[in-house]
Design a protein around this motif. Structure first.
Motif, PDB file in Angstrom:
ATOM      1  N   ASN A 210       0.891  -1.305   0.294  1.00  0.00           N
ATOM      2  CA  ASN A 210       0.185   0.060  -0.041  1.00  0.00           C
ATOM      3  C   ASN A 210       1.001   1.242  -0.086  1.00  0.00           C
ATOM      4  OD1 ASN A 210      -2.408  -1.176   0.270  1.00  0.00           O
ATOM      5  ND2 ASN A 210      -2.161  -1.764   2.335  1.00  0.00           N
ATOM      6  N   SER A 211       0.505   2.450  -0.552  1.00  0.00           N
ATOM      7  CA  SER A 211       1.021   3.643  -0.657  1.00  0.00           C
ATOM      8  C   SER A 211       0.153   4.591  -0.878  1.00  0.00           C
ATOM      9  CB  SER A 211       1.959   3.499  -1.953  1.00  0.00           C
ATOM     10  OG  SER A 211       1.544   3.514  -2.749  1.00  0.00           O
ATOM     11  N   PHE A 212       0.020   5.846  -0.279  1.00  0.00           N
ATOM     12  CA  PHE A 212      -0.761   6.881  -0.427  1.00  0.00           C
ATOM     13  C   PHE A 212       0.130   8.357  -0.455  1.00  0.00           C
ATOM     14  CE2 PHE A 212       0.259   6.751   4.164  1.00  0.00           C
ATOM     15  CZ  PHE A 212       0.229   8.131   4.559  1.00  0.00           C
ATOM     16  N   SER A 213      -0.606   9.151  -1.016  1.00  0.00           N
ATOM     17  CA  SER A 213      -0.342  10.695  -0.925  1.00  0.00           C
ATOM     18  C   SER A 213      -1.513  11.495  -0.597  1.00  0.00           C
ATOM     19  CB  SER A 213       0.112  11.011  -2.219  1.00  0.00           C
ATOM     20  OG  SER A 213       1.442  10.191  -2.854  1.00  0.00           O
ATOM     21  N   ILE A 214      -1.043  12.666  -0.012  1.00  0.00           N
ATOM     22  CA  ILE A 214      -2.189  13.467   0.418  1.00  0.00           C
ATOM     23  C   ILE A 214      -1.811  14.867   0.052  1.00  0.00           C
ATOM     24  CG2 ILE A 214      -3.291  12.166   2.272  1.00  0.00           C
ATOM     25  CD1 ILE A 214      -1.682  13.680   4.166  1.00  0.00           C
ATOM     26  N   GLY A 215      -2.650  15.597  -0.316  1.00  0.00           N
ATOM     27  CA  GLY A 215      -2.104  17.276  -0.503  1.00  0.00           C
ATOM     28  C   GLY A 215      -3.280  18.190  -0.377  1.00  0.00           C
ATOM     29  N   SER A 216      -2.976  19.524  -0.786  1.00  0.00           N
ATOM     30  CA  SER A 216      -3.820  20.559  -0.534  1.00  0.00           C
ATOM     31  C   SER A 216      -3.277  21.683  -1.809  1.00  0.00           C
ATOM     32  CB  SER A 216      -3.884  20.986   0.789  1.00  0.00           C
ATOM     33  OG  SER A 216      -2.591  21.730   1.149  1.00  0.00           O
ATOM     34  N   VAL A 217      -4.243  22.428  -1.907  1.00  0.00           N
ATOM     35  CA  VAL A 217      -4.207  23.445  -2.741  1.00  0.00           C
ATOM     36  C   VAL A 217      -4.769  24.607  -2.105  1.00  0.00           C
ATOM     37  CG1 VAL A 217      -5.889  23.147  -4.322  1.00  0.00           C
ATOM     38  CG2 VAL A 217      -4.193  24.628  -5.008  1.00  0.00           C
ATOM     39  N   HIS A 218      -4.293  26.111  -1.968  1.00  0.00           N
ATOM     40  CA  HIS A 218      -4.907  27.070  -1.468  1.00  0.00           C
ATOM     41  C   HIS A 218      -4.516  28.504  -2.151  1.00  0.00           C
ATOM     42  CE1 HIS A 218      -6.480  29.976   1.633  1.00  0.00           C
ATOM     43  NE2 HIS A 218      -5.488  30.489   1.535  1.00  0.00           N
ATOM     44  N   LYS A 219      -5.684  29.200  -2.521  1.00  0.00           N
ATOM     45  CA  LYS A 219      -5.233  30.377  -3.300  1.00  0.00           C
ATOM     46  C   LYS A 219      -5.149  31.528  -2.126  1.00  0.00           C
ATOM     47  CE  LYS A 219      -7.423  29.647  -7.745  1.00  0.00           C
ATOM     48  NZ  LYS A 219      -8.702  30.051  -8.606  1.00  0.00           N
ATOM     49  N   VAL A 220      -3.753  32.011  -1.983  1.00  0.00           N
ATOM     50  CA  VAL A 220      -3.528  33.208  -0.938  1.00  0.00           C
ATOM     51  C   VAL A 220      -4.317  34.675  -1.526  1.00  0.00           C
ATOM     52  CG1 VAL A 220      -1.519  34.369   0.027  1.00  0.00           C
ATOM     53  CG2 VAL A 220      -1.213  32.189  -0.757  1.00  0.00           C
ATOM     54  N   ASP A 221      -4.255  34.653  -2.884  1.00  0.00           N
ATOM     55  CA  ASP A 221      -5.152  35.651  -3.320  1.00  0.00           C
ATOM     56  C   ASP A 221      -5.359  35.601  -4.716  1.00  0.00           C
ATOM     57  OD1 ASP A 221      -2.685  36.605  -5.244  1.00  0.00           O
ATOM     58  OD2 ASP A 221      -1.815  37.271  -3.534  1.00  0.00           O
ATOM     59  N   PRO A 222      -5.979  36.142  -5.590  1.00  0.00           N
ATOM     60  CA  PRO A 222      -6.359  35.713  -7.117  1.00  0.00           C
ATOM     61  C   PRO A 222      -5.481  35.300  -7.813  1.00  0.00           C
ATOM     62  CG  PRO A 222      -7.741  37.598  -6.262  1.00  0.00           C
ATOM     63  CD  PRO A 222      -6.602  37.463  -5.281  1.00  0.00           C
ATOM     64  N   LEU A 223      -4.082  35.840  -7.765  1.00  0.00           N
ATOM     65  CA  LEU A 223      -2.940  35.860  -8.537  1.00  0.00           C
ATOM     66  C   LEU A 223      -1.910  34.471  -8.056  1.00  0.00           C
ATOM     67  CD1 LEU A 223      -2.376  39.200  -9.701  1.00  0.00           C
ATOM     68  CD2 LEU A 223      -3.458  37.323 -10.795  1.00  0.00           C
TER      69      LEU A 223
END
Length: 275
Positions: A210-223
């Motif tokens: 078994n293997s796994f990855s977790i991640g996230s993305v977040h917009k600090v501002d529109p650019l």
């Protein structure tokens, strides 16, 4: 079609892109110059360790036809001609020079409830590939097979199913000729900041690994956006991307292996310019 399923290759792509897209640990630069006459030009250069490679590609559009030509630093020439045969159906012929066995014919068909992609090598012992998905934009199920006529063997045999909504996407894929199962999920946490989290788990049936990855993305501002990723192998990655002018993006990536303390972190910078 807007309400039809995406091609099979799109199953699980939303989570896959969040976890892997734009991560780069080399130095990369690209310049794209569009043209109102139908001719576009893109130059790309990549420095990896002490090796530099690059290519120049052009794209010409005329009516229902698109012609793509790319030349790299090793004098390889790649050409692809795409033509809209009828609404919903495209055919493309591609080949590389000097590889005289690289010719390939692709046919893409989109329907309200089906998406079919097929390809055949243009040589005496061609590789045949077919991928299909049926359903809708919310639920799709599909599969793909590849057959090598020179060895009379299957090169791929995969299947998958996906569930898609604006605030989440889930997918289950059976790959590696039935030897590996991949499950992925991505959830939109905050629409205002574009914050999403994703996870992908891989189970290898033959070795019960078994293997796994977790991640996230977040917009600090529109650019500006920031991405993070953690994998069970101990690797931690972070990405920061900034659009500092329209269509021009700078991306910084870093990765650190927590299980190899003597190994230096990896860093990468990518700059894409489009006047």
């Amino acid at each position: 079609m807007a309400n039809g399923p995406a091609p099979f290759s799109e199953i699980g792509r939303r989570a896959r892109d969040l976890l892997t897209k734009d991560y780069n640990y080399d130095q990369k630069f690209s310049l794209s110059i569009p043209s109102s006459t139908g001719m576009g030009l893109t130059a790309t250069g990549i420095k990896k360790d002490q090796i530099f490679v690059g290519d120049i590609s052009t794209q010409y559009r005329s009516g229902k036809a698109i012609v793509d030509v790319k030349v790299d630093t090793y004098s390889n020439i790649s050409t692809k001609v795409t033509y809209d045969v009828v609404p919903g159906t495209k055919a493309a012929v591609s080949f590389n020079v000097p590889d005289h066995k690289s010719g390939k014919l692709d046919v893409h068909y989109l329907h309200h409830h089906a998406a079919i992609n097929s390809s055949i090598g243009l040589n005496p012992s061609p590789l045949l590939e077919v991928a299909a998905a049926i359903g809708s934009k919310d639920v799709a199920i599909g599969g793909e097979i590849g057959f090598d006529t020179s060895s009379s063997s299957f090169t791929k045999c995969n299947a998958g199913i996906s569930f898609n909504k604006p605030d989440f996407s889930a997918a289950l894929i059976l790959t590696d000729k039935g030897q590996t199962v991949k499950a992925s999920y991505v959830h939109l946490v905050n629409p205002l900041t574009g914050t999403e989290v994703a996870a992908e788990m891989t189970h290898r049936l033959s070795g019960f690994e078994n293997s796994f990855s977790i991640g996230s993305v977040h917009k600090v501002d529109p650019l500006t956006l920031v991405k993070t990723r953690f994998s069970d192998n101990g690797k931690v990655a972070v990405l920061s991307q900034r659009q500092w002018r329209p269509n021009s993006i700078a991306t910084f990536s870093a990765e650190y292996d927590t299980k190899s303390v003597n190994q230096a972190p990896k860093f990468g910078l990518s700059i894409a310019l489009k006047p």
